[in-house]
Scaffold this motif. Structure first.
Motif, short mmCIF file in Angstrom:
data_model
loop_
_atom_site.label_atom_id
_atom_site.label_comp_id
_atom_site.label_asym_id
_atom_site.label_seq_id
_atom_site.Cartn_x
_atom_site.Cartn_y
_atom_site.Cartn_z
N GLN A 1 0.83 -1.21 0.00
CA GLN A 1 0.00 0.00 0.00
C GLN A 1 0.86 1.26 0.00
N VAL A 2 1.95 1.24 0.75
CA VAL A 2 2.85 2.40 0.77
C VAL A 2 3.47 2.61 -0.62
N LEU A 3 3.90 1.53 -1.25
CA LEU A 3 4.48 1.65 -2.59
C LEU A 3 3.45 2.14 -3.61
N LEU A 4 2.24 1.60 -3.55
CA LEU A 4 1.20 2.06 -4.46
C LEU A 4 0.80 3.50 -4.17
N GLY A 5 0.81 3.90 -2.90
CA GLY A 5 0.52 5.29 -2.55
C GLY A 5 1.55 6.25 -3.11
N ARG A 6 2.80 5.85 -3.06
CA ARG A 6 3.85 6.70 -3.65
C ARG A 6 3.72 6.80 -5.15
N LEU B 1 -8.84 12.87 -6.06
CA LEU B 1 -9.61 12.08 -5.10
C LEU B 1 -10.26 12.98 -4.06
N TRP B 2 -11.45 12.55 -3.62
CA TRP B 2 -12.17 13.31 -2.61
C TRP B 2 -11.56 13.12 -1.23
N HIS B 3 -11.20 11.87 -0.90
CA HIS B 3 -10.69 11.56 0.43
C HIS B 3 -9.53 10.57 0.31
N PRO B 4 -8.30 11.05 0.12
CA PRO B 4 -7.15 10.16 -0.08
C PRO B 4 -6.93 9.12 1.01
N PRO B 5 -7.10 9.43 2.31
CA PRO B 5 -6.90 8.36 3.30
C PRO B 5 -7.89 7.22 3.16
N LEU B 6 -9.10 7.51 2.70
CA LEU B 6 -10.07 6.46 2.48
C LEU B 6 -9.64 5.55 1.33
N VAL B 7 -9.05 6.13 0.31
CA VAL B 7 -8.52 5.35 -0.81
C VAL B 7 -7.33 4.51 -0.35
N PHE C 1 -5.26 -0.85 0.95
CA PHE C 1 -4.73 -1.79 1.95
C PHE C 1 -5.62 -3.02 2.08
N VAL C 2 -6.93 -2.81 2.15
CA VAL C 2 -7.86 -3.94 2.29
C VAL C 2 -7.81 -4.84 1.06
N ILE C 3 -7.70 -4.24 -0.12
CA ILE C 3 -7.61 -5.03 -1.35
C ILE C 3 -6.31 -5.83 -1.37
#
Length: 67
Positions: free
Chosen positions: A26-31, A42-48, A53-55
């Motif tokens: 998730q950290v790598l995909l976030g970067r 995005l409307w709410h980046p932490p929600l994404v 992470f869940v996926i």
């Protein structure tokens, strides 16, 4: 999937190992998403981030059950 992994005499739950690997993914995909500028759309980046992470966690546990 077994319930625990022996790590130098300490039993670690498999779900914890999968969660740590999912967090790294998730950290790598976030970067990558930040570098591509997707967070601006995005409307709410932490929600994404939580959804990614869940996926990742679901995918890793699915793969662990297949092994």
């Amino acid at each position: 999937m077994t319930g625990e992994i022996d790590f130098y005499g300490v039993f670690v739950p498999v779900l914890l190992v999968c969660a740590v690997l999912a967090l790294l993914a998730q950290v790598l995909l976030g970067r990558l998403m930040a570098r591509a500028g997707l967070y601006r759309m995005l409307w709410h980046p932490p929600l994404v981030d939580l959804a990614v992470f869940v996926i990742c966690l679901g995918g890793l546990t699915f793969l662990m059950n297949r092994i």
